[in-house]
Write an enzyme that holds these catalytic residues in place. Structure first.
Site, PDB file in Angstrom:
ATOM      1  N   SER A 126       0.845  -1.203   0.000  1.00 19.90           N
ATOM      2  CA  SER A 126       0.000   0.000   0.000  1.00 19.90           C
ATOM      3  C   SER A 126       0.876   1.247   0.000  1.00 19.90           C
ATOM      4  CB  SER A 126      -0.913   0.006   1.235  1.00 19.90           C
ATOM      5  OG  SER A 126      -0.155   0.265   2.407  1.00 19.90           O
ATOM      6  N   SER A 128       0.998   3.598   2.311  1.00 20.61           N
ATOM      7  CA  SER A 128       1.066   4.227   3.626  1.00 20.61           C
ATOM      8  C   SER A 128       2.462   4.717   3.992  1.00 20.61           C
ATOM      9  CB  SER A 128       0.580   3.250   4.711  1.00 20.61           C
ATOM     10  OG  SER A 128       1.486   2.176   4.864  1.00 20.61           O
ATOM     11  N   LYS A 183       5.657  -0.026   9.129  1.00 17.66           N
ATOM     12  CA  LYS A 183       5.474   1.378   9.497  1.00 17.66           C
ATOM     13  C   LYS A 183       6.783   1.888  10.094  1.00 17.66           C
ATOM     14  CE  LYS A 183       0.969   1.049   8.709  1.00 17.66           C
ATOM     15  NZ  LYS A 183       0.330   1.702   7.543  1.00 17.66           N
ATOM     16  N   SER A 286      -2.648   6.570   6.277  1.00 18.33           N
ATOM     17  CA  SER A 286      -2.037   5.405   6.899  1.00 18.33           C
ATOM     18  C   SER A 286      -2.884   4.941   8.077  1.00 18.33           C
ATOM     19  CB  SER A 286      -0.614   5.730   7.382  1.00 18.33           C
ATOM     20  OG  SER A 286      -0.089   4.695   8.160  1.00 18.33           O
TER      21      SER A 286
END
Length: 321
Positions: A126, A128, A183, A286
């Site tokens: 993705s 994010s 992340k 996100s």
């Protein structure tokens, strides 16, 4: 053994097929461990039972042929028909069910050890982490940077580096540990992390940021404000989206939910011991700790550090922060 091996392969094909078709979520670490264990058992059986049995049978064939030739020679027959060597090679030939189990064990074992203790590949699914990481980036994750963990159980047995603010980390998604997420670490145990009005604060101090103009987001096909940010000793880049100034809210109850307070300006959380607060670099696009809480230490997979391939953009290859 032929039937048993065929059954095992049928189960494997069905499992992988259902996984690829989206029928269920597979635990690849567990699958690789089982493949290593099963092929290892076949390898041991081949090494200490099946191969010695074939060698004994081949030796008996040669001994029997030698006795036959001696008996015929005693009768004056010097020329004896029969290609005993081809028969011996056929006896020594490894059957297909061993070739596709014991024969694969060394390769599977190497992959298992590399993936479990050294590096693991990961695909960015993705946007994010834009602009640091893009959709389609194939990255490497250092599995031993934070310590050595037992495969499958993910239990740390040897400690190494501590998690630092600014690290890009792959971890097991707390609401569904069978899924891996990536992340950036913005809060370590004891930190107070706040994201208010699109600004990040650590222990009451705003994170250092410098504007870098606009960034064209290929996924959203629009320009967004682009900043350089410093967390700890790590310099990296972030995006914000002024059109999405919506306050985050907890989607469900999570461990240490009482450590967080939500308002129209954003969220403030106190990071508990043994946990970390994670956020994406694409700050307003996100789903991260602001929504589902903290990442416990036992969920850590490793530290992401290198893009080894992006088939759509080879310039993406290289290290990142």
């Amino acid at each position: 053994m032929t039937a048993l091996t065929g059954l095992l392969y049928a189960v494997l094909i069905a499992y992988v097929g259902g996984w690829l078709a989206g029928q269920w979520t597979a635990n690849f670490a567990l699958l690789l461990f089982l493949l290593t264990s099963v092929t290892g058992l076949y390898w041991l059986a081949e090494r200490f039972y099946f191969k010695p049995s074939r060698e004994r049978a081949a030796q008996q064939l040669l001994a029997s042929d030698a006795q036959r030739r001696e008996a015929l020679a005693a009768q004056g027959i010097k020329r004896v028909d029969g290609d005993v060597e081809s028969a011996r090679q056929e006896i020594l030939r490894q059957p297909w069910w061993l070739d596709w189990t014991a024969g694969l064990f060394p390769v599977i074992l190497v992959v298992f050890l590399l993936r479990s203790f050294l590096v693991e590949p990961f695909k960015i699914p993705s946007g994010s982490m834009v602009p640091t990481l893009r959709v389609g980036d194939l990255i490497l994750v250092n599995k031993f940077h934070y310590g050595i963990r037992l495969p499958v159980l993910n239990k740390k047995v040897i400690s190494n580096h501590e998690v630092q603010r600014g690290d890009v980390m792959v971890f097991r998604y707390p609401p569904n540990p069978s899924v891996d997420y990536i992340k950036r670490v913005v809060g370590v145990p004891g930190d107070e992390v706040a994201y208010l009005n699109q600004k990040l604060y650590i222990n009451g101090k705003p994170a250092e940021v410098q504007p870098k103009g606009d960034f064209y987001d290929d996924d959203a096909m629009q320009y967004r404000p682009h900043f350089a940010e410093k967390l700890g000793a790590v310099d990296h880049e972030i995006l914000v989206d002024p059109t999405r100034m919506l306050p985050p809210s907890a989607r469900s109850a999570y461990a240490f939910r009482e450590n967080c307070s939500y308002s129209m300006q954003g969220v403030t959380c106190k990071v508990p011991a043994g946990h970390y607060f994670m956020m994406g670099d694409n700050r307003d696009n996100s789903e991260d700790s602001r929504f589902w809480g903290f990442v416990p230490d036992e969920n850590i997979v490793g530290k992401a550090f290198f893009v080894w391939m992006n088939f759509g953009n080879l310039k993406r290859i290289g290290a990142f922060h």
